[in-house]
Design a protein around this motif. Structure first.
Motif, PDB file in Angstrom:
ATOM      1  N   MET A   1      -5.328  -3.158  -7.394  1.00 40.30           N
ATOM      2  CA  MET A   1      -4.863  -2.723  -6.087  1.00 40.30           C
ATOM      3  C   MET A   1      -3.375  -2.994  -5.942  1.00 40.30           C
ATOM      4  SD  MET A   1      -7.830  -4.145  -3.576  1.00 40.30           S
ATOM      5  CE  MET A   1      -9.533  -3.782  -3.905  1.00 40.30           C
ATOM      6  N   ARG A   2      -2.692  -2.146  -5.199  1.00 36.95           N
ATOM      7  CA  ARG A   2      -1.268  -2.346  -5.044  1.00 36.95           C
ATOM      8  C   ARG A   2      -0.922  -2.323  -3.564  1.00 36.95           C
ATOM      9  NH1 ARG A   2       1.260   2.548  -3.988  1.00 36.95           N
ATOM     10  NH2 ARG A   2      -0.075   4.356  -4.226  1.00 36.95           N
ATOM     11  N   THR A   3       0.082  -3.036  -3.204  1.00 42.45           N
ATOM     12  CA  THR A   3       0.607  -3.009  -1.850  1.00 42.45           C
ATOM     13  C   THR A   3       1.994  -3.608  -1.881  1.00 42.45           C
ATOM     14  OG1 THR A   3       0.194  -3.594   0.461  1.00 42.45           O
ATOM     15  CG2 THR A   3      -0.275  -5.279  -1.179  1.00 42.45           C
ATOM     16  N   GLN A   4       2.730  -3.415  -0.812  1.00 41.93           N
ATOM     17  CA  GLN A   4       4.033  -4.061  -0.691  1.00 41.93           C
ATOM     18  C   GLN A   4       4.006  -4.879   0.584  1.00 41.93           C
ATOM     19  OE1 GLN A   4       7.391  -1.457  -1.130  1.00 41.93           O
ATOM     20  NE2 GLN A   4       6.325  -0.180  -2.594  1.00 41.93           N
ATOM     21  N   MET A   5       4.244  -6.194   0.448  1.00 43.55           N
ATOM     22  CA  MET A   5       4.168  -7.107   1.567  1.00 43.55           C
ATOM     23  C   MET A   5       5.554  -7.679   1.858  1.00 43.55           C
ATOM     24  SD  MET A   5       0.961  -7.177   2.285  1.00 43.55           S
ATOM     25  CE  MET A   5       1.022  -8.597   3.382  1.00 43.55           C
ATOM     26  N   GLY A   6       5.685  -8.260   3.029  1.00 44.57           N
ATOM     27  CA  GLY A   6       6.876  -9.036   3.308  1.00 44.57           C
ATOM     28  C   GLY A   6       6.948 -10.207   2.348  1.00 44.57           C
ATOM     29  N   LYS A   7       8.140 -10.743   2.089  1.00 40.70           N
ATOM     30  CA  LYS A   7       8.305 -11.761   1.059  1.00 40.70           C
ATOM     31  C   LYS A   7       7.786 -13.127   1.497  1.00 40.70           C
ATOM     32  CE  LYS A   7      12.338  -9.557  -1.045  1.00 40.70           C
ATOM     33  NZ  LYS A   7      13.759  -9.725  -1.396  1.00 40.70           N
ATOM     34  N   PRO A  39      -3.594  -7.462  -1.185  1.00 39.80           N
ATOM     35  CA  PRO A  39      -3.313  -6.171  -0.557  1.00 39.80           C
ATOM     36  C   PRO A  39      -3.644  -6.202   0.929  1.00 39.80           C
ATOM     37  CG  PRO A  39      -4.547  -5.891  -2.592  1.00 39.80           C
ATOM     38  CD  PRO A  39      -4.552  -7.357  -2.298  1.00 39.80           C
ATOM     39  N   ALA A  40      -2.849  -5.522   1.715  1.00 39.97           N
ATOM     40  CA  ALA A  40      -3.069  -5.508   3.159  1.00 39.97           C
ATOM     41  C   ALA A  40      -4.262  -4.626   3.511  1.00 39.97           C
ATOM     42  CB  ALA A  40      -1.823  -5.011   3.878  1.00 39.97           C
ATOM     43  N   LEU A  41      -5.072  -5.096   4.448  1.00 40.12           N
ATOM     44  CA  LEU A  41      -6.226  -4.359   4.945  1.00 40.12           C
ATOM     45  C   LEU A  41      -6.229  -4.467   6.459  1.00 40.12           C
ATOM     46  CD1 LEU A  41      -9.010  -2.936   4.799  1.00 40.12           C
ATOM     47  CD2 LEU A  41     -10.024  -5.200   4.381  1.00 40.12           C
ATOM     48  N   PHE A  65      -7.909 -10.081   0.508  1.00 36.42           N
ATOM     49  CA  PHE A  65      -6.927  -9.231   1.176  1.00 36.42           C
ATOM     50  C   PHE A  65      -6.116 -10.019   2.199  1.00 36.42           C
ATOM     51  CE2 PHE A  65     -10.543  -6.565   0.042  1.00 36.42           C
ATOM     52  CZ  PHE A  65      -9.934  -5.487  -0.604  1.00 36.42           C
ATOM     53  N   THR A  66      -4.941  -9.479   2.517  1.00 32.68           N
ATOM     54  CA  THR A  66      -4.240  -9.892   3.724  1.00 32.68           C
ATOM     55  C   THR A  66      -4.831  -9.059   4.850  1.00 32.68           C
ATOM     56  OG1 THR A  66      -2.201 -10.421   2.535  1.00 32.68           O
ATOM     57  CG2 THR A  66      -2.018 -10.003   4.904  1.00 32.68           C
ATOM     58  N   VAL A  67      -5.635  -9.682   5.692  1.00 32.51           N
ATOM     59  CA  VAL A  67      -6.411  -8.964   6.698  1.00 32.51           C
ATOM     60  C   VAL A  67      -5.681  -8.982   8.033  1.00 32.51           C
ATOM     61  CG1 VAL A  67      -8.629  -8.769   7.878  1.00 32.51           C
ATOM     62  CG2 VAL A  67      -8.536  -9.632   5.519  1.00 32.51           C
ATOM     63  N   ILE A  68      -5.507  -7.807   8.609  1.00 34.21           N
ATOM     64  CA  ILE A  68      -4.863  -7.677   9.917  1.00 34.21           C
ATOM     65  C   ILE A  68      -5.868  -7.070  10.888  1.00 34.21           C
ATOM     66  CG2 ILE A  68      -3.020  -6.564  11.229  1.00 34.21           C
ATOM     67  CD1 ILE A  68      -1.355  -6.616   8.664  1.00 34.21           C
ATOM     68  N   THR A  69      -6.093  -7.773  11.990  1.00 38.95           N
ATOM     69  CA  THR A  69      -6.919  -7.256  13.078  1.00 38.95           C
ATOM     70  C   THR A  69      -6.075  -7.258  14.348  1.00 38.95           C
ATOM     71  OG1 THR A  69      -7.781  -9.483  13.485  1.00 38.95           O
ATOM     72  CG2 THR A  69      -9.091  -8.030  12.074  1.00 38.95           C
ATOM     73  N   TYR A  70      -6.504  -6.502  15.337  1.00 36.29           N
ATOM     74  CA  TYR A  70      -5.720  -6.433  16.578  1.00 36.29           C
ATOM     75  C   TYR A  70      -6.588  -5.917  17.714  1.00 36.29           C
ATOM     76  CZ  TYR A  70      -5.259  -1.324  15.939  1.00 36.29           C
ATOM     77  OH  TYR A  70      -5.508   0.019  15.800  1.00 36.29           O
ATOM     78  N   ASP A  71      -6.160  -6.199  18.936  1.00 41.30           N
ATOM     79  CA  ASP A  71      -6.761  -5.616  20.125  1.00 41.30           C
ATOM     80  C   ASP A  71      -6.036  -4.298  20.390  1.00 41.30           C
ATOM     81  OD1 ASP A  71      -8.044  -8.049  20.198  1.00 41.30           O
ATOM     82  OD2 ASP A  71      -7.109  -8.722  22.065  1.00 41.30           O
ATOM     83  N   ARG A  72      -6.783  -3.214  20.469  1.00 39.25           N
ATOM     84  CA  ARG A  72      -6.127  -1.926  20.707  1.00 39.25           C
ATOM     85  C   ARG A  72      -5.504  -1.864  22.098  1.00 39.25           C
ATOM     86  NH1 ARG A  72      -8.820   1.941  21.285  1.00 39.25           N
ATOM     87  NH2 ARG A  72     -11.028   1.372  21.040  1.00 39.25           N
TER      88      ARG A  72
END
Length: 314
Positions: A1-7, A39-41, A65-72
């Protein structure tokens, strides 16, 4: 898997503790949470629009994964600056891109469920360059079904119930629709009226407690508090008004899959994914469980999602 993340990865994220951040977007402040490495998810919630919907699977997915969740926008801890601000699907997709930009993420995987699946379709159609892949789980797109279809009629009944009996009553019926085997109380008019009345008391109590303590209510109470925006605005915008760009979706240059749950057959949100699969020539995968399998069977959901994402990356 590939992704680009902040450093820069925070120490808390490396330790498996979610870090909360507010992301400013057009006419709203989004509550976001990030945890894990890899990888970001991005997990996009459906009706109720709250990051807490995924709280049981985030720790499991954060191992890979780097998991990101949020309140819409407009839901829970993501207030609108103006009550009349846009909440349509293109704006909601722009919110996801703004979250990626905030975290310095070039590309991410996306899993969207229900209304979140519709947002994922918009991301695929118009922001595919920011995606590594996507899983679109049970989008309730009545627009792709005949006007007299039973699925469409069922969703129209929910909308009508909201107008006639109020959003909490309609939300109780909506909730029953998402359960594989709802208790009898959830499917009877009298039971739904009792649930709505109990919900009003819960919300009033939670509101009073928040004013005294400053603490946010628990996930269930927050989601109940989102009933009005769900029933009065989102249901119509997402399930009836939005028109997916089928030509763009046929030409998406990244791998993605539609998906439905094994126990969801016959529910309004099951058939649209299979219709789209035929229209677009995109495979429709099967998950265990039903519409909210990530809550009822989190480990099985996580294993299945990881398997599909691994297939997308190969």
């Amino acid at each position: 898997m590939r992704t680009q993340m902040g450093k820069h990865e925070s120490v808390r994220e490396q330790a498996g503790v979610a870090r909360s951040t507010t992301v400013l977007v057009s006419c709203a402040r989004l509550h976001t949470e990030r945890v894990g490495q890899g990888p970001a998810l991005v997990l996009v919630p459906g009706g109720g629009g709250d990051a807490g919907m995924f709280e049981d699977v985030v720790p499991l997915l954060a191992e890979r994964f780097t998991v990101i969740t949020y309140d819409r926008r407009g839901n829970s801890r993501s207030p609108l600056a103006d009550p009349a601000a846009r909440i349509d699907v293109p704006q909601q997709a722009d919110d996801v891109i703004a979250i990626l930009d905030h975290y310095g993420i070039d590309q991410a995987y996306v899993f969207g469920n229900s209304g979140g699946a519709i947002i994922a379709l918009e991301l695929l159609a118009h922001h595919s360059g920011r995606l590594l892949g996507a899983v679109v789980h049970e989008p309730p797109l009545m627009q792709v079904l005949p006007l007299d279809s039973p699925e469409r009629q069922a969703m129209e009944d929910i909308e009508r119930l909201g107008r006639d009996k109020g959003p909490l009553r309609a939300s109780a019926a909506f909730g029953a629709m998402t359960l594989p085997q709802p208790p009898r109380m959830f499917v009877s008019p009298r039971g739904q009226a009792l649930i709505a009345a109990t919900s009003r008391v819960m919300l009033a109590t939670a509101g009073a407690a928040k004013r005294v303590t400053g603490r946010e209510p628990d996930t269930m109470t927050r989601i109940l508090g989102n009933s009005r925006i769900l029933i009065e605005r989102e249901l119509s915008e997402f399930c009836f008004a939005y028109q997916p760009d089928l030509d763009a979706l046929r030409n998406v240059g990244i791998p993605w899959r539609l998906a439905t749950g094994r126990d969801s057959e016959g529910r309004p949100y099951h058939r649209p994914a299979h219709v789209l699969s035929e229209l677009l020539g995109v495979a429709c995968e099967e998950f265990p469980g039903g519409h909210t399998v990530y809550q009822q069977r989190p480990r099985e959901f996580t294993q299945r999602l990881i398997t599909i994402l691994d297939q997308l990356s190969s």
